[in-house]
Design an enzyme around this catalytic site. Sequence first.
Site, mmCIF file in Angstrom:
data_model
loop_
_atom_site.group_PDB
_atom_site.id
_atom_site.type_symbol
_atom_site.label_atom_id
_atom_site.label_comp_id
_atom_site.label_asym_id
_atom_site.label_seq_id
_atom_site.Cartn_x
_atom_site.Cartn_y
_atom_site.Cartn_z
ATOM 1 N N ASP A 69 52.540 41.052 46.831
ATOM 2 C CA ASP A 69 52.566 42.106 45.350
ATOM 3 C C ASP A 69 52.746 41.498 44.529
ATOM 4 O O ASP A 69 53.486 40.416 44.458
ATOM 5 C CB ASP A 69 52.673 43.814 46.048
ATOM 6 C CG ASP A 69 51.507 43.790 46.731
ATOM 7 O OD1 ASP A 69 50.468 43.417 46.451
ATOM 8 O OD2 ASP A 69 52.112 44.936 47.525
ATOM 9 N N GLU A 70 52.732 41.414 43.134
ATOM 10 C CA GLU A 70 53.710 40.593 41.792
ATOM 11 C C GLU A 70 54.748 42.031 42.077
ATOM 12 O O GLU A 70 55.685 41.281 41.051
ATOM 13 C CB GLU A 70 52.915 41.030 40.770
ATOM 14 C CG GLU A 70 51.812 42.032 40.238
ATOM 15 C CD GLU A 70 50.388 42.753 40.496
ATOM 16 O OE1 GLU A 70 50.016 42.902 39.561
ATOM 17 O OE2 GLU A 70 50.219 41.907 41.975
#
Length: 343
Positions: A69-70
């Site tokens: 994920d970011e």
Amino acid sequence: MTDTFVLKHRPEDFRVRENVLVPLTDQAGADQHYVLLHKRGYTTMETVRLIAERLGVPSQDIGYAGLKDEDGVTEQLLSLPLTARHAAHELLTAEFLETVDAGRLLRLSHYGYGTEPLTVGRLNGNGFRVVLRNLDEATAARIGDRRRINLLFVNYYDTQRFGVPGGPKRTHLVGAALLNQDWARARMELAGLNAPESAAARRWAGADQDFFAGLDPRAVAFYLAAHSSYGWNARVRELIATTCPTDTDDVRVDGLPYRFPTTAAGVAALLAARHELPYMRYAYRGGPVELPTVRPTVVQAQLTVGDHGPDDAFPGRHAVEVGFQLPAGCYATTALRQLIVQR
């Protein structure tokens, strides 16, 4: 939920490093260059597209074993084709990959050479170091006063499977439309997701099916898998209702429904009833390709408790740091939610 705890208040609160082993060889006999990607504020697929553009190769030529994920600080391996040898060397020293841009960071470092491109499914698992914030004193003490915690948790797909942070959680609807070959509906849903592909979906003026044909097949497969994941979660919720009819917490997280047993015995009852359920994985090769498999309903994790005390981000509240390993495909966020819920 029994506590308004906070995850990922700062990117550094959520650190992830993947566990994947690749055989290394001398550069002379290799056709893959393995690099370690350290990132913050970028998805894996977004990063792959940026690197592919810089190298001048199709994004499918950049290999990875799992998606990160970011909204955290993550490390993972990528494989780059050695046919782009000179460009890859420049990429490792490219200034844009070393600088922070509005809280975002990409950095690549040399790892080694080999003959096997990284592929999804090669991942063994991930290691996590996470800070739980905004805890009340009793919950912080329950977790922080223990050196190790043996956690049984329901192996749900968590909300990041269904949309990017801050965006609508509707990736499963894109997948459903793709399976129905409703290409216009699929593109419309994708356009509204705030996903890395959304802007291109909004601009597209050609045939809707051609838009998806032009995407990295792994990206299309992700949306198909999101549809399958949503259905898998629903079956698990139904099972919990029969195996653990009391002592459950029905919640909505980012608008999505979950049912968590509030005792370890309740999770164990689910495990005893059905230790795994069928799950349909997907590839995309001009159309959906079904890959039947199974997924465990329950996972066991050993958590190591680290620093704990007053929360510097939420005055009057408490924070606890925990470290743990999870098998590939498991979500740390759903494990931690259940850590908070379980009595």
